[in-house]
Design a protein around this motif. Structure first.
Motif, PDB file in Angstrom:
ATOM      1  N   LEU A 150       0.827  -1.195   0.000  1.00 43.99           N
ATOM      2  CA  LEU A 150       0.000   0.000   0.000  1.00 43.99           C
ATOM      3  C   LEU A 150       0.866   1.252   0.000  1.00 43.99           C
ATOM      4  CD1 LEU A 150      -2.620  -1.001   2.729  1.00 43.99           C
ATOM      5  CD2 LEU A 150      -3.053  -0.824   0.269  1.00 43.99           C
ATOM      6  N   SER A 151       0.266   2.372  -0.358  1.00 49.00           N
ATOM      7  CA  SER A 151       0.974   3.642  -0.239  1.00 49.00           C
ATOM      8  C   SER A 151       1.249   3.913   1.233  1.00 49.00           C
ATOM      9  CB  SER A 151       0.140   4.784  -0.830  1.00 49.00           C
ATOM     10  OG  SER A 151      -1.002   5.038  -0.025  1.00 49.00           O
ATOM     11  N   GLU A 152       2.211   4.775   1.492  1.00 48.51           N
ATOM     12  CA  GLU A 152       2.590   5.067   2.878  1.00 48.51           C
ATOM     13  C   GLU A 152       1.406   5.598   3.679  1.00 48.51           C
ATOM     14  OE1 GLU A 152       5.359   8.423   4.929  1.00 48.51           O
ATOM     15  OE2 GLU A 152       6.317   7.184   3.388  1.00 48.51           O
ATOM     16  N   ARG A 153       0.619   6.502   3.102  1.00 50.37           N
ATOM     17  CA  ARG A 153      -0.494   7.087   3.848  1.00 50.37           C
ATOM     18  C   ARG A 153      -1.582   6.064   4.136  1.00 50.37           C
ATOM     19  NH1 ARG A 153      -3.303  12.543   1.707  1.00 50.37           N
ATOM     20  NH2 ARG A 153      -4.421  11.145   0.286  1.00 50.37           N
ATOM     21  N   ARG A 154      -1.901   5.230   3.163  1.00 53.06           N
ATOM     22  CA  ARG A 154      -2.930   4.214   3.399  1.00 53.06           C
ATOM     23  C   ARG A 154      -2.469   3.193   4.424  1.00 53.06           C
ATOM     24  NH1 ARG A 154      -4.609   3.579  -2.963  1.00 53.06           N
ATOM     25  NH2 ARG A 154      -5.879   5.480  -3.037  1.00 53.06           N
ATOM     26  N   ARG A 155      -1.200   2.831   4.332  1.00 56.98           N
ATOM     27  CA  ARG A 155      -0.648   1.877   5.302  1.00 56.98           C
ATOM     28  C   ARG A 155      -0.747   2.425   6.715  1.00 56.98           C
ATOM     29  NH1 ARG A 155       3.905   1.375   3.087  1.00 56.98           N
ATOM     30  NH2 ARG A 155       5.256   2.674   4.383  1.00 56.98           N
ATOM     31  N   MET A 156      -0.323   3.674   6.908  1.00 56.28           N
ATOM     32  CA  MET A 156      -0.334   4.251   8.246  1.00 56.28           C
ATOM     33  C   MET A 156      -1.758   4.509   8.725  1.00 56.28           C
ATOM     34  SD  MET A 156       2.696   3.941   8.896  1.00 56.28           S
ATOM     35  CE  MET A 156       2.305   4.334  10.589  1.00 56.28           C
ATOM     36  N   ALA A 157      -2.669   4.842   7.823  1.00 55.12           N
ATOM     37  CA  ALA A 157      -4.063   5.025   8.206  1.00 55.12           C
ATOM     38  C   ALA A 157      -4.622   3.733   8.792  1.00 55.12           C
ATOM     39  CB  ALA A 157      -4.889   5.468   6.999  1.00 55.12           C
ATOM     40  N   PHE A 158      -4.349   2.614   8.124  1.00 54.81           N
ATOM     41  CA  PHE A 158      -4.841   1.329   8.604  1.00 54.81           C
ATOM     42  C   PHE A 158      -4.216   0.961   9.945  1.00 54.81           C
ATOM     43  CE2 PHE A 158      -5.029  -3.225   9.050  1.00 54.81           C
ATOM     44  CZ  PHE A 158      -6.317  -3.537   8.632  1.00 54.81           C
ATOM     45  N   LEU A 186      -8.972   4.601   4.216  1.00 54.74           N
ATOM     46  CA  LEU A 186      -9.220   3.389   5.003  1.00 54.74           C
ATOM     47  C   LEU A 186     -10.027   2.380   4.200  1.00 54.74           C
ATOM     48  CD1 LEU A 186      -9.999   4.857   8.541  1.00 54.74           C
ATOM     49  CD2 LEU A 186      -8.083   3.362   7.944  1.00 54.74           C
ATOM     50  N   GLN A 187     -11.019   2.859   3.459  1.00 53.16           N
ATOM     51  CA  GLN A 187     -11.835   1.949   2.668  1.00 53.16           C
ATOM     52  C   GLN A 187     -11.003   1.243   1.606  1.00 53.16           C
ATOM     53  OE1 GLN A 187     -15.086   1.004   3.159  1.00 53.16           O
ATOM     54  NE2 GLN A 187     -14.451  -0.519   1.636  1.00 53.16           N
ATOM     55  N   VAL A 188     -10.139   2.000   0.923  1.00 56.76           N
ATOM     56  CA  VAL A 188      -9.266   1.399  -0.090  1.00 56.76           C
ATOM     57  C   VAL A 188      -8.328   0.382   0.564  1.00 56.76           C
ATOM     58  CG1 VAL A 188      -7.400   1.838  -1.734  1.00 56.76           C
ATOM     59  CG2 VAL A 188      -9.363   3.386  -1.638  1.00 56.76           C
ATOM     60  N   ALA A 189      -7.753   0.754   1.711  1.00 55.74           N
ATOM     61  CA  ALA A 189      -6.826  -0.150   2.406  1.00 55.74           C
ATOM     62  C   ALA A 189      -7.532  -1.420   2.859  1.00 55.74           C
ATOM     63  CB  ALA A 189      -6.204   0.565   3.606  1.00 55.74           C
ATOM     64  N   ARG A 190      -8.723  -1.267   3.459  1.00 47.88           N
ATOM     65  CA  ARG A 190      -9.451  -2.449   3.930  1.00 47.88           C
ATOM     66  C   ARG A 190      -9.816  -3.378   2.773  1.00 47.88           C
ATOM     67  NH1 ARG A 190     -12.212   1.128   7.750  1.00 47.88           N
ATOM     68  NH2 ARG A 190     -13.803   1.442   6.158  1.00 47.88           N
ATOM     69  N   THR A 191     -10.281  -2.796   1.665  1.00 47.37           N
ATOM     70  CA  THR A 191     -10.663  -3.619   0.513  1.00 47.37           C
ATOM     71  C   THR A 191      -9.465  -4.410  -0.012  1.00 47.37           C
ATOM     72  OG1 THR A 191     -12.404  -2.055  -0.123  1.00 47.37           O
ATOM     73  CG2 THR A 191     -11.602  -3.565  -1.820  1.00 47.37           C
ATOM     74  N   PHE A 192      -8.321  -3.733  -0.114  1.00 46.91           N
ATOM     75  CA  PHE A 192      -7.118  -4.403  -0.610  1.00 46.91           C
ATOM     76  C   PHE A 192      -6.678  -5.508   0.344  1.00 46.91           C
ATOM     77  CE2 PHE A 192      -2.494  -4.824  -0.834  1.00 46.91           C
ATOM     78  CZ  PHE A 192      -2.331  -5.134  -2.180  1.00 46.91           C
ATOM     79  N   ILE A 193      -6.698  -5.212   1.640  1.00 42.39           N
ATOM     80  CA  ILE A 193      -6.237  -6.192   2.626  1.00 42.39           C
ATOM     81  C   ILE A 193      -7.177  -7.385   2.687  1.00 42.39           C
ATOM     82  CG2 ILE A 193      -5.886  -6.550   5.110  1.00 42.39           C
ATOM     83  CD1 ILE A 193      -4.825  -3.637   5.181  1.00 42.39           C
ATOM     84  N   GLU A 194      -8.482  -7.131   2.588  1.00 39.00           N
ATOM     85  CA  GLU A 194      -9.446  -8.239   2.608  1.00 39.00           C
ATOM     86  C   GLU A 194      -9.246  -9.164   1.406  1.00 39.00           C
ATOM     87  OE1 GLU A 194     -13.148  -6.226   2.852  1.00 39.00           O
ATOM     88  OE2 GLU A 194     -12.916  -5.735   4.991  1.00 39.00           O
ATOM     89  N   LYS A 195      -8.985  -8.594   0.235  1.00 36.20           N
ATOM     90  CA  LYS A 195      -8.719  -9.413  -0.950  1.00 36.20           C
ATOM     91  C   LYS A 195      -7.421 -10.204  -0.776  1.00 36.20           C
ATOM     92  CE  LYS A 195     -11.155  -6.541  -4.346  1.00 36.20           C
ATOM     93  NZ  LYS A 195     -11.016  -5.689  -5.553  1.00 36.20           N
TER      94      LYS A 195
END
Length: 221
Positions: A150-158, A186-195
């Motif tokens: 993930l991008s740095e910001r999405r990673r840290m947000a999660f 957060l939504q993008v990060a969660r979707t990616f992590i769930e997949k």
């Protein structure tokens, strides 16, 4: 604002007065004490929040021998800046923000080292790092493998929201973004992590536990 203290001797004939337990003081009291150079207050802040800072840095860097030094850097920064903290009750978010910046700075330093050829990767050898409030170390490793994509910001947000449990406003302030932007990230990060969890059984188990906790917490987003 000052810390309850017994620095002055009690009047003759009176019973000794015990110092108020530091672990029961508010963050605002501890910040006020730290701003005044009270080492006990600084130690209490360390006991209360070093785990949070360590967890944020782990989310940024993964298992890494530099983490403990970076934790120290965050708290050294707190010592220097405590007098400038206007709202001591926001200490948790303030430390999270400092940890995010310290992790980002370390990542940039390593990129520079790679560019100038100081080492093949710019990385330090991987070492075992104790999981912070996570039941299974394998889930921790799996999550970091996915977060690294993930991008740095999405990673840290999660990490800040779903691993360290900070409130939405605290995370938004730590990342210097609006709450609406944070929700999208957060939504993008969660979707990616769930997949990705379909290929990581340990991560799937961790997310399942997180989902159960979210159902029990009406304020969880």
């Amino acid at each position: 604002m000052s810390l309850p203290s017994t620095s002055n001797p009690p009047p003759a004939g009176s019973a000794p007065v015990a110092r108020f337990p530091l672990e029961r003081l508010t963050d605002a009291h501890l910040v006020a004490g730290a701003a005044g150079g009270d080492r006990d207050a600084l130690a209490a802040i360390w006991d209360r929040y070093s785990g949070l800072v360590r967890g944020v840095l782990y989310g940024a860097l993964g298992p890494d021998s530099a983490i403990e030094d970076l934790v120290q850097e965050v708290f050294l920064g707190l010592m220097k800046s405590a007098q400038r903290i206007s709202d001591g009750n926001a200490l948790r978010g303030y430390l999270a923000s400092m940890a995010v910046r310290q992790g980002a700075l370390e990542i940039r330093r390593r990129r520079v080292r790679r560019w100038v050829g100081l080492s093949p990767t710019g990385d330090v050898p991987e070492v075992a790092v104790a999981a912070h409030d996570w039941e299974h170390h394998s889930a921790l490793q799996s999550l970091h493998r996915v977060l690294g994509q993930l991008s740095e910001r999405r990673r840290m947000a999660f990490v800040l929201r779903h691993v360290e449990g900070l409130e939405m406003l605290e995370v938004a302030r730590a990342l210097d973004v609006s709450e609406s932007t944070l929700r999208r990230e957060l939504q993008v990060a969660r979707t990616f992590i769930e997949k990705s969890s379909r290929r990581e059984p340990a991560l799937a188990e961790y997310l399942s536990r997180q989902g159960q906790a979210a159902q029990e917490d009406p304020n969880h987003e």
